[in-house]
Design a protein around this motif. Sequence first.
Motif, mmCIF file in Angstrom:
data_model
loop_
_atom_site.group_PDB
_atom_site.id
_atom_site.type_symbol
_atom_site.label_atom_id
_atom_site.label_comp_id
_atom_site.label_asym_id
_atom_site.label_seq_id
_atom_site.Cartn_x
_atom_site.Cartn_y
_atom_site.Cartn_z
ATOM 1 N N PRO A 167 2.543 1.465 5.319
ATOM 2 C CA PRO A 167 3.129 0.215 4.764
ATOM 3 C C PRO A 167 4.525 0.462 4.400
ATOM 4 O O PRO A 167 5.083 1.901 4.087
ATOM 5 C CB PRO A 167 2.226 0.155 3.657
ATOM 6 N N ASP A 168 5.413 -0.324 4.572
ATOM 7 C CA ASP A 168 6.777 -0.377 4.093
ATOM 8 C C ASP A 168 6.830 -0.507 2.427
ATOM 9 O O ASP A 168 7.543 0.271 2.073
ATOM 10 C CB ASP A 168 7.601 -1.702 4.312
ATOM 11 N N GLU A 169 5.673 -0.882 1.864
ATOM 12 C CA GLU A 169 5.456 -0.844 0.101
ATOM 13 C C GLU A 169 4.102 -0.903 0.185
ATOM 14 O O GLU A 169 3.556 -1.922 0.697
ATOM 15 C CB GLU A 169 6.200 -1.833 -0.263
ATOM 16 N N LEU A 170 3.549 0.167 -0.623
ATOM 17 C CA LEU A 170 2.176 0.084 -1.138
ATOM 18 C C LEU A 170 2.177 -0.337 -2.429
ATOM 19 O O LEU A 170 2.804 0.303 -3.459
ATOM 20 C CB LEU A 170 1.566 1.465 -0.809
ATOM 21 N N VAL A 171 1.515 -1.379 -2.705
ATOM 22 C CA VAL A 171 1.245 -1.965 -4.059
ATOM 23 C C VAL A 171 0.140 -1.577 -4.878
ATOM 24 O O VAL A 171 0.240 -1.250 -6.014
ATOM 25 C CB VAL A 171 1.456 -3.549 -3.867
#
Length: 247
Positions: A167-171
């Motif tokens: 992922p580009d960002e893992l939230v």
Amino acid sequence: MTEPIRVTVWGENVHEDRDESVRKVYPDTMHETIAAALRDKLGQDVVVRTAWLQQEEHGLTEEVLADTDVLTWWGHAAHGDVDDAVVDRVQKHVLSGMGLIALHSAHFSKIFIKLMGTTCSLDWRAENDRELIWTVAAGHPIAQGIPHPLVIEREEMYGELFDIPQPDELVFVSSFTGGEVFRSGCCYRRGQGRVFYFRPGDQEYPTYHQPEVQQIIANAAKWAAPTSPRQLPTVHHRKNPGWFETA
């Protein structure tokens, strides 16, 4: 005044029509439940319509998608019934800047697999399991107002390995009673569009009635909405600048 976000909530609408157990949990269908939650959480900041598999062109005509800032997608039993031409149309709009929120078993939807370029396979266990959703990006807009951890008392288990691109960002990361962990809130950018995958939401459980889950989807809709005019990237032929030319 900022224009409201135009959200289309897409539902497969198979389980609600076929399974009495699901109708008891979602008498108004899953897509109408999600739509109502978005209206409640975002108020005047959103305009919501619904669409479903059994409609002509699955309710996702060119006109509908052109009028959609963010598309949410839930599917499970009939991924193969989604017309490839509609999938191509949705992909084009995502690449042009439309946001996409893929929910739960939409990891196996044609559109999510097409955008990810991987199998999107995973481990699963259909039990009355407890899910803990841990925020791992506390400053991210999708995580705002969400408890740490968020507890879902009854859900289906998804576990790693989840075959998706990094992922580009893992939230969010989820954990389950069997010790399994899962990347449950994943952000991507595809072309001009933003994509968010959110794990919870098996049809047998009342997950989409839970206020915190509703808030995450509302937050994701705001995050995924385009911030500039939508345009599919194109190839431009540029002439050499004058200083590059030789005598």
